[in-house]
Each structure stands twice: as C-alpha cells, then as structure tokens.
Design an enzyme around this catalytic site. Structure first.
Site, PDB file in Angstrom:
ATOM      1  NE  ARG A 137      -2.550   0.464   3.536  1.00 31.39           N
ATOM      2  CZ  ARG A 137      -3.307   0.710   4.594  1.00 31.39           C
ATOM      3  NH1 ARG A 137      -4.597   0.475   4.535  1.00 31.39           N
ATOM      4  NH2 ARG A 137      -2.799   1.167   5.707  1.00 31.39           N
ATOM      5  CB  THR A 155      -1.904   7.101  -3.252  1.00 37.42           C
ATOM      6  OG1 THR A 155      -1.297   5.791  -3.288  1.00 37.42           O
ATOM      7  CG2 THR A 155      -0.971   8.104  -3.907  1.00 37.42           C
ATOM      8  CG  ASP A 194       2.612  -2.904   9.159  1.00 33.34           C
ATOM      9  OD1 ASP A 194       2.842  -4.068   8.757  1.00 33.34           O
ATOM     10  OD2 ASP A 194       2.641  -1.916   8.414  1.00 33.34           O
ATOM     11  CG  ASP A 239       6.360  -3.312   9.834  1.00 35.56           C
ATOM     12  OD1 ASP A 239       7.132  -3.745   8.958  1.00 35.56           O
ATOM     13  OD2 ASP A 239       5.943  -2.145   9.857  1.00 35.56           O
TER      14      ASP A 239
END
Ligand code: PRP
Ligand code: URA
Length: 209
Positions: A104, A108, A200, A203
């Site tokens: 991603r 944006t 996340d 991660d």
C-alpha cells in the site's frame, strides 16, 4: 454487508485476542497467525466436493469418501499473507500456492503491484486469497482482479481482521467472493489502519519494526 462469515469459535477468538496484544512478540505472533489460519481453513474448506471410493481395511471393504478433483489453490498477498500459508498447507498439503506482491502506497493508500505468479491450472481450482488485514480493501480487491483475469471463477478471501470499509469494497467490486474473517473491527484511522486492529501485520510477523 453480504457474503461475510465471521468465525466465533472460542479457540479462534482467544488466539485473535493474543494476536492483538502489543506485547505479543514476533515468534508468538507468527505462531498464532499460522494456528488461526489452520482453524479457519477447516471451515473455509467445508464445501469441498467429495467422491465415494471403496477402501480395503484389514477387516473388509469400506464404502467411504475422499476429496474429489483438483485440490484448492491458496494465494497469499505478500508480505503478511505469507504468515497464513503454513497453517493452510498443514490441512491441505497438496494445495498449489500462488503469490501476489502488493504494498500500500502510504500517501495514496493505493495498492502497488510488484509480483504475481499463479499456478498454471489456477482456472481449474478454487482459489483462497490469504491476507491477515482487510483495511480499505484495495489490496484484496486488486489481488482478486488479477486472479479473475487468469480465468478463475471460484475465489474466497480469508483474512483475520476486517474493517467494515474493506468488506464493503469487496462486496461492491466482487459480489461473488465470500469473505471469511475472525473479527470485524470498528473503523479505519486517518492512515487507514484498522482500529483497534493489531497494528502492522507484516512488520509484526517479520519483526521489521
Ligand atoms: C497490509 C496488509 C494488506 C493491506 C491491507 O499490507 O497485509 O495487504 O495492508 O490494506 P488495504 O485493505 O487498505 O489494502 P502492506 O501494504 O502493509 O504490505 P506488507 O504486507 O508488505 O507489509
Ligand atoms: N495493514 C496492516 O497491516 N494493518 C492495518 O491495520 C491496516 C493495513
């Protein structure tokens, strides 16, 4: 929301709670993602077709059933979807594995494709897309589009935590695709992270932050 199945099995809910905990370390996080994928995979594969066979046991002939036709294909979305592959393969050791690389763009929030390799006979299989997080739904929607472009007609999406926005996006872009998840959270924050979510996923799985 249509075509959404939320697994409320106590074992899945318990493990999702541990996964959300910010104190869960990388090793535990990886193990939990794999275990939850296996438990969810058990239900996601419930409708696999069977055929009757005769098996010779030590004491007679059993009329019994085995899975018929080609086995499933699974498609993790890189990176975080990789964490769900082991659990699925423990259930379905013959499944073929495709990979779709998407990340991603943080500005944006649009998915950027960097890799796509699917099994040659993907169009003859039911394909299950794996990604722990369904946030805006942009990544999963793009992945499903790639898979459909390869002639696959039967696709399911399996994630761990979904936001309502992501489910709506899949319903709108791919009304034929069933979404399986373990939790539907409240909302997305300003960075399109799921709240409360688990942070996340990539991660936390790979220890990159
Ligand atoms: C995460 C996650 C999904 C995507 C979900 O991946 O694993 O693929 O974000 O967000 P969306 O529904 O808004 O598209 P990320 O882009 O962080 O890449 P990574 O797995 O390589 O860390
Ligand atoms: N990707 C993640 O890993 N977590 C989120 O909450 C949203 C997108």
């Amino acid at each position: 929301m249509q075509n959404v199945f939320v697994f409320d099995h106590p074992l899945i809910q318990h493990k999702i709670s541990l996964l959300r905990d910010k104190n869960t370390n990388t090793k535990e996080f990886r193990e939990l993602v794999s275990e939850i994928a296996m438990l969810m995979g058990y239900e996601v594969t419930r409708n696999m077709p069977l055929k009757e066979v005769e098996i010779e046991t030590p004491v007679g002939i059993a009329k019994t059933k085995i899975i018929s036709g080609k086995k499933l294909g699974i498609v993790p979305i890189l990176r975080a979807g990789l964490g769900m592959v082991d659990g699925m393969l423990r259930l379905l050791p013959m499944a073929k594995v495709g990979h779709i690389g998407l990340y991603r763009n943080p500005e944006t929030l649009q998915p950027v494709e960097y890799y796509c390799k699917l099994p040659v006979d993907a169009d003859e299989r039911e394909m299950v897309v794996l990604d722990p997080m369904l946030a805006t739904g942009g990544s999963a929607s793009a992945a499903i589009k790639f898979i459909k472009a390869r002639g696959v007609s039967s696709i399911k999406l399996m994630c761990l935590i979904a936001a309502p926005e992501g489910i709506s996006r899949i319903n709108k872009d791919h009304p034929d695709v069933e979404v399986y998840c373990a939790a539907v959270d409240e909302r997305l924050n300003d960075h399109a992270y799921i709240v409360p979510g688990l942070g996340d996923a990539g991660d936390r799985l790979f220890g990159t932050k």
